[in-house]
Design an enzyme around this catalytic site. Sequence first.
Site, PDB file in Angstrom:
ATOM      1  N   ALA A 198       0.855  -1.189   0.000  1.00 20.32           N
ATOM      2  CA  ALA A 198       0.000   0.000   0.000  1.00 20.32           C
ATOM      3  C   ALA A 198       0.887   1.234   0.000  1.00 20.32           C
ATOM      4  O   ALA A 198       2.041   1.187   0.437  1.00 20.32           O
ATOM      5  CB  ALA A 198      -0.927   0.013   1.210  1.00 20.32           C
ATOM      6  N   GLY A 226      -0.127   3.415  -6.554  1.00 19.91           N
ATOM      7  CA  GLY A 226       1.066   4.141  -6.979  1.00 19.91           C
ATOM      8  C   GLY A 226       1.790   3.463  -8.133  1.00 19.91           C
ATOM      9  O   GLY A 226       2.426   4.111  -8.953  1.00 19.91           O
ATOM     10  N   GLU A 280      -5.814  -4.818  -8.612  1.00 21.28           N
ATOM     11  CA  GLU A 280      -5.597  -5.006  -7.174  1.00 21.28           C
ATOM     12  C   GLU A 280      -6.925  -4.980  -6.424  1.00 21.28           C
ATOM     13  O   GLU A 280      -7.133  -5.756  -5.488  1.00 21.28           O
ATOM     14  CB  GLU A 280      -4.664  -3.921  -6.635  1.00 21.28           C
ATOM     15  CG  GLU A 280      -3.210  -4.094  -7.052  1.00 21.28           C
ATOM     16  CD  GLU A 280      -2.323  -2.945  -6.617  1.00 21.28           C
ATOM     17  OE1 GLU A 280      -1.109  -3.167  -6.509  1.00 21.28           O
ATOM     18  OE2 GLU A 280      -2.828  -1.829  -6.380  1.00 21.28           O
ATOM     19  N   LYS A 307       4.730   3.949   5.823  1.00 24.16           N
ATOM     20  CA  LYS A 307       3.420   3.954   5.172  1.00 24.16           C
ATOM     21  C   LYS A 307       2.267   4.194   6.148  1.00 24.16           C
ATOM     22  O   LYS A 307       1.139   4.431   5.730  1.00 24.16           O
ATOM     23  CB  LYS A 307       3.200   2.627   4.430  1.00 24.16           C
ATOM     24  CG  LYS A 307       4.257   2.321   3.379  1.00 24.16           C
ATOM     25  CD  LYS A 307       4.222   3.310   2.240  1.00 24.16           C
ATOM     26  CE  LYS A 307       5.404   3.135   1.292  1.00 24.16           C
ATOM     27  NZ  LYS A 307       5.519   1.799   0.723  1.00 24.16           N
TER      28      LYS A 307
END
Length: 231
Positions: free
Chosen positions: A91, A104, A111, A129
């Site tokens: 992520a 990204g 996904e 993250k």
Amino acid sequence: MDEQSIDKRDLEKQNAAKEAVKFIQNNDIVGLGTGSTAFFAIQEIALLVKNGLKIKGVPTSEHTAALAVSLGIELLPMDQVGTIDITIDGADEFDAQLNLIKGGGGALFREKIIASLTKNEIIIADSGKLVTQLGKFKVPVEVVPLALNYVLQQLAELKGAGEVRMKDNTPFITDNHNIIVDADFGLISDVAGLAERLNRIEGVLAHGLFVNLTSKVIMGKGTETIIYAGN
């Protein structure tokens, strides 16, 4: 970013990947994520397969499919799969409520489909993250090219400044032959509400807000791992 911090991030990703693959069981159908973090998981899965684990993978991108095949992982086409036992993916941001920003790497549609098919969606991440509020990372939006201008107008009405993602001075094209718009909403106070509004825009194939799709996040922090689990 200095070399030492990059090495630290990679170590955290690798540790998270090693912890995540422990949840894979023999004969599982396994969703294979896309991106620099998922790369570590695919390597770990390939080692398990080499040592006798029987699984079949479902890739979230053409790049992941090529990598998995090169490492000896047997694949299934997404359109032939009804359920997926476990998916390991990365992520761009996550919060303690397991809301995510993904996409990204440009594979957000596949996904999201694979996450929706998955019984146990595990996100692996380095400690950078984790955020208290999503939105510093722009929200990727996969757009059917004919609808681009309309979608940009609709994003603006939602106070989202959208920019077409570029690669080599031309628009980045996804595996599904669409365009990615990276939309800046600032820090997002109502993730589920924004996700629902984005879902209603005609011409949006998928967006990078993942809500109620994640079972757990395994985050590497230094030499340890921390598990964030849903209710």
